[in-house]
Motif scaffolding. Structure first.
Motif, short mmCIF file in Angstrom:
data_model
loop_
_atom_site.label_atom_id
_atom_site.label_comp_id
_atom_site.label_asym_id
_atom_site.label_seq_id
_atom_site.Cartn_x
_atom_site.Cartn_y
_atom_site.Cartn_z
N ASP A 74 -17.45 56.16 47.74
CA ASP A 74 -18.32 56.99 48.30
C ASP A 74 -19.58 56.35 48.70
O ASP A 74 -20.65 57.37 48.86
N GLY A 75 -19.91 55.00 47.99
CA GLY A 75 -21.04 54.67 48.71
C GLY A 75 -22.15 54.52 47.36
O GLY A 75 -23.53 54.22 47.40
N ARG A 76 -21.74 55.45 46.45
CA ARG A 76 -23.06 55.08 45.10
C ARG A 76 -23.04 53.94 44.15
O ARG A 76 -24.11 53.45 43.88
N ALA A 77 -22.49 53.25 44.31
CA ALA A 77 -22.69 51.78 43.82
C ALA A 77 -21.31 50.80 44.79
O ALA A 77 -20.80 50.65 45.79
N ASP A 78 -22.03 49.45 44.81
CA ASP A 78 -21.30 48.19 45.33
C ASP A 78 -20.38 48.12 44.74
O ASP A 78 -19.58 47.56 45.84
N ALA A 79 -20.58 47.75 43.59
CA ALA A 79 -19.45 46.47 42.55
C ALA A 79 -19.53 48.14 41.41
O ALA A 79 -19.59 48.37 40.91
N ALA A 80 -17.65 47.67 41.18
CA ALA A 80 -17.67 47.98 39.84
C ALA A 80 -16.52 47.63 38.61
O ALA A 80 -16.04 46.27 38.93
N LEU A 81 -16.39 47.54 37.57
CA LEU A 81 -15.34 46.82 36.33
C LEU A 81 -14.86 47.87 36.09
O LEU A 81 -14.87 48.98 35.44
N LEU A 82 -13.56 47.96 37.22
CA LEU A 82 -12.81 48.75 36.63
C LEU A 82 -11.79 47.90 35.62
O LEU A 82 -11.30 46.35 35.16
N TYR A 83 -10.51 48.66 34.91
CA TYR A 83 -9.02 48.39 34.40
C TYR A 83 -7.54 48.61 35.29
O TYR A 83 -7.54 49.84 35.67
N VAL A 84 -7.67 47.84 35.37
CA VAL A 84 -5.87 47.30 36.16
C VAL A 84 -4.95 47.60 35.38
O VAL A 84 -4.92 46.33 34.21
N PRO A 85 -3.90 48.63 35.43
CA PRO A 85 -3.55 49.46 35.57
C PRO A 85 -4.09 50.36 36.37
O PRO A 85 -4.48 51.69 36.97
N PHE A 86 -4.81 51.31 35.60
CA PHE A 86 -5.32 52.14 34.67
C PHE A 86 -5.92 52.70 35.99
O PHE A 86 -6.05 53.93 36.94
N ASP A 87 -7.49 52.49 36.06
CA ASP A 87 -7.96 52.95 37.84
C ASP A 87 -7.59 52.77 39.39
O ASP A 87 -6.45 51.29 39.18
N ASP A 88 -8.01 53.90 39.61
CA ASP A 88 -7.32 53.57 41.03
C ASP A 88 -7.92 52.79 42.04
O ASP A 88 -9.08 53.10 42.38
N THR A 89 -7.10 51.87 42.49
CA THR A 89 -8.03 50.58 42.92
C THR A 89 -8.18 51.46 44.57
O THR A 89 -8.40 49.99 45.87
N THR A 90 -7.53 51.98 44.34
CA THR A 90 -6.67 52.15 46.28
C THR A 90 -7.61 52.26 47.22
O THR A 90 -9.58 52.97 46.90
N GLY A 91 -8.20 51.94 48.28
CA GLY A 91 -9.19 51.05 49.43
C GLY A 91 -10.54 50.16 48.90
O GLY A 91 -12.06 50.28 49.07
N LEU A 92 -10.00 49.46 47.68
CA LEU A 92 -10.75 48.56 47.09
C LEU A 92 -10.39 46.73 46.98
O LEU A 92 -9.45 47.20 47.23
N HIS A 93 -11.13 45.63 47.13
CA HIS A 93 -10.48 44.58 46.67
C HIS A 93 -11.20 44.29 45.53
O HIS A 93 -12.28 44.93 44.78
N HIS A 94 -10.64 43.57 44.58
CA HIS A 94 -10.65 43.51 43.53
C HIS A 94 -10.79 41.80 43.24
O HIS A 94 -9.75 41.39 43.50
N GLU A 95 -10.93 41.85 42.01
CA GLU A 95 -10.98 39.72 41.85
C GLU A 95 -10.93 40.12 40.02
O GLU A 95 -11.97 40.97 39.21
N THR A 96 -9.51 38.97 39.03
CA THR A 96 -9.68 39.71 38.31
C THR A 96 -10.53 38.72 37.59
O THR A 96 -11.19 37.30 37.23
N LEU A 97 -10.75 39.20 36.05
CA LEU A 97 -12.17 38.64 35.70
C LEU A 97 -11.18 37.84 33.90
O LEU A 97 -11.61 37.31 33.27
N ALA A 98 -10.94 38.99 33.44
CA ALA A 98 -9.69 39.12 32.37
C ALA A 98 -8.79 39.53 32.27
O ALA A 98 -8.25 40.91 32.72
N VAL A 99 -8.21 39.04 31.20
CA VAL A 99 -6.34 40.08 30.76
C VAL A 99 -6.06 40.08 29.57
O VAL A 99 -6.79 38.51 28.74
N GLU A 100 -5.84 40.79 29.49
CA GLU A 100 -6.18 40.85 27.79
C GLU A 100 -4.76 42.36 27.50
O GLU A 100 -3.82 42.88 28.10
N GLY A 101 -4.12 42.08 25.94
CA GLY A 101 -3.29 42.77 25.35
C GLY A 101 -4.03 43.89 24.65
O GLY A 101 -5.07 44.67 24.82
N ARG A 102 -2.85 45.14 24.20
CA ARG A 102 -3.76 46.50 24.07
C ARG A 102 -3.66 46.92 22.82
O ARG A 102 -2.24 46.06 22.29
#
Length: 310
Positions: free
Chosen positions: A140-168
């Motif tokens: 909705d334009g309140r932010a230009d970018a976000a740090l998100l966790y995939v697959p938990f956060d919904d990235t519909t309508g977004l492009h993203h680049e992976t920064l780190a992959v980790e266990g749980r």
């Protein structure tokens, strides 16, 4: 075909959400008779009844429910368009990054430093979102970018680049039946209640057995201490360990990814430069301390059929 005005939609959505003309009028700071007249005029123009009114209650008709759903989307789109136009015309070019508190896998300082070294760097405003709304800030334009966790956060309508992959990691209350094990599996958690995050339908519970609803990490930890739930989180969100809780790796939990995300239609150099700096910082962190990131961490993110949510 009848055309709707933004103000009419705002009036109707307020009434539909409140289901009370008085409260809606107060919320909109207008007189109640004027609001009632505006809604009736809208119904007349559309040729359908949107609200059932009685002396005791206001209820939505099927047409009203449909207009509420699509009207919200329309208002959000108008707001996003206005915000993005304003931001595009901002000569200072400040960049807004939304994150979850503690949800940066210890990469944020490095990202900001890498971006500051770039000749086109601008000021970065760091915003703190909730457990489930950070992607909406970008859409909705309140932010230009976000740090998100995939697959938990919904990235519909977004492009993203992976920064780190980790266990749980599983977080358990003291004295839990699994607390003495060095590591556990998803099968061990099959009968456990896992938290439901407010506003999110998917719980991640292995057997679909949801636990209490939570809004943030502090509430979640309190629920775990009370023995009401257990949680499976990305390692960077689970650690450092909090006193009075037990942390155990989940051997077969699909790995999660921390990503930097931005709107699909946002091609501004400002955003592209920040994304490049974020990837650069993640690669530097990988070289420094062995965090799986950068090219080594890219590829399909963990599927959402396992457990947990940050």
């Amino acid at each position: 075909m009848a055309e709707l005005e933004t103000r009419e939609l705002e009036y109707f959505v307020a009434v539909a959400e409140e289901l009370h003309f008085g409260r809606a009028a107060t919320r909109l700071a207008i007189a109640q008779p004027a609001l009632s007249k505006a809604v009736r005029r809208l119904e007349s123009r559309l040729g359908t009844t949107l609200l059932h009114r009685s002396s005791r209650q206001v209820a939505l008709t099927p047409a009203g429910e449909a207009l509420l759903t699509h009207g919200r989307h329309a208002l959000n789109a108008v707001g996003a368009a206005a915000e993005k136009a304003r931001r595009a015309g901002d000569r200072q070019g400040r960049l807004r990054l939304v994150i979850k508190a503690g949800g940066d896998a210890n990469l944020l300082s490095g990202i900001l430093a890498a971006y500051a070294r770039r000749p086109d760097a601008r000021q970065v405003d760091v915003l703190f979102g909730g457990a489930t709304d950070r992607a909406d800030h970008v859409r909705d334009g309140r932010a230009d970018a976000a740090l998100l966790y995939v697959p938990f956060d919904d990235t519909t309508g977004l492009h993203h680049e992976t920064l780190a992959v980790e266990g749980r990691v599983a977080i358990l209350p003291p004295g839990h039946r699994l607390a003495s094990r060095p590591e556990i599996t998803l099968a061990d958690l099959a009968q456990e209640a896992l938290p439901r995050w407010k506003g999110v339908r998917w719980t991640g519970a292995p057997e679909g057995r949801p636990g209490p609803e939570v809004e943030d990490g502090a509430v979640l930890l309190d629920m775990i201490r009370l023995g009401r739930t257990v949680a499976v989180l990305p390692r960077s969100l689970a650690l450092p360990a909090r006193p009075g809780l037990v942390y155990r790796p989940v051997a077969d939990a699909a790995r999660s990814a921390l990503v930097v995300a931005w709107a699909q239609d946002d091609r501004r150099p400002l955003v592209a430069s920040f994304v490049a700096a974020a990837v650069e910082a993640a690669e530097e962190a990988e070289e420094a301390d062995g965090v799986v990131s950068g090219a080594a961490g890219r590829g399909p993110a963990a599927p959402p059929e396992t457990a947990g949510r940050p």
